[in-house]
Design a protein around this motif. Sequence first.
Motif, mmCIF file in Angstrom:
data_model
loop_
_atom_site.group_PDB
_atom_site.id
_atom_site.type_symbol
_atom_site.label_atom_id
_atom_site.label_comp_id
_atom_site.label_asym_id
_atom_site.label_seq_id
_atom_site.Cartn_x
_atom_site.Cartn_y
_atom_site.Cartn_z
ATOM 1 N N GLU A 1 0.827 -1.213 0.000
ATOM 2 C CA GLU A 1 0.000 0.000 0.000
ATOM 3 C C GLU A 1 0.860 1.262 0.000
ATOM 4 O O GLU A 1 0.496 2.266 -0.630
ATOM 5 N N LEU A 2 1.985 1.209 0.706
ATOM 6 C CA LEU A 2 2.868 2.386 0.748
ATOM 7 C C LEU A 2 3.495 2.656 -0.616
ATOM 8 O O LEU A 2 3.589 3.806 -1.049
ATOM 9 N N ILE A 3 3.913 1.601 -1.265
ATOM 10 C CA ILE A 3 4.509 1.759 -2.594
ATOM 11 C C ILE A 3 3.448 2.258 -3.584
ATOM 12 O O ILE A 3 3.709 3.160 -4.383
ATOM 13 N N GLU A 4 2.263 1.687 -3.497
ATOM 14 C CA GLU A 4 1.180 2.110 -4.380
ATOM 15 C C GLU A 4 0.801 3.567 -4.126
ATOM 16 O O GLU A 4 0.589 4.337 -5.071
ATOM 17 N N ALA A 5 0.738 3.965 -2.849
ATOM 18 C CA ALA A 5 0.404 5.358 -2.513
ATOM 19 C C ALA A 5 1.464 6.318 -3.043
ATOM 20 O O ALA A 5 1.140 7.400 -3.546
ATOM 21 N N ALA A 6 2.750 5.930 -2.936
ATOM 22 C CA ALA A 6 3.818 6.787 -3.441
ATOM 23 C C ALA A 6 3.736 6.925 -4.956
ATOM 24 O O ALA A 6 3.967 8.004 -5.508
ATOM 25 N N LYS A 7 3.386 5.846 -5.642
ATOM 26 C CA LYS A 7 3.240 5.904 -7.096
ATOM 27 C C LYS A 7 2.072 6.801 -7.491
ATOM 28 O O LYS A 7 2.169 7.569 -8.439
#
Length: 175
Positions: free
Chosen positions: A59-65
Amino acid sequence: IVLSYIWLMIFNAILQNFSKTIVSTQWSAFWGLIIVVCWQQIGYMMIIYIAGIQNIPGELIEAAKIDGANPLQLLKNVTLPLLMPTITICSFLTLTNGFKLFDQNLALTNGAPIAFTAEGAIKQTEMIALNIYNTFYSNANWRGVGQAKAVLFFVLVAAIALIQLRFTRKREVQQ
């Protein structure tokens, strides 16, 4: 130690083509030690790093993207900070194992090649642990010196490891 003897046979078989052995030069002995230790440790470290990477929430990686982070920003601001506990563990293990290097040093080179100076013979690839071993077992009258070296070595490794842990723990973030 068996691993080191196998690598010794491999190195000497390759270097035989050049009429040399692993202990012919300080350079070949040193790099032979480095190759064996890296080969031995890299698998363990990769397993730890893979576990650390898998522990990063998607979720963190997706949010950053979604927020528009490019791959470099994603690495710098999300992945590496969350991977710092893993980096701490791997650097601690690598550092302490590097200091405690004994069996590979004994089996591959036993401190050779030996350089002769005005002060006496110097084993050019003798690491600290092998030096302590040789001091302790070379002469019964030197056992106290070997024990003193071992205590100082323990204090040195513990101090360096604690400094390294403190340095890397500052960079860890909580999820």
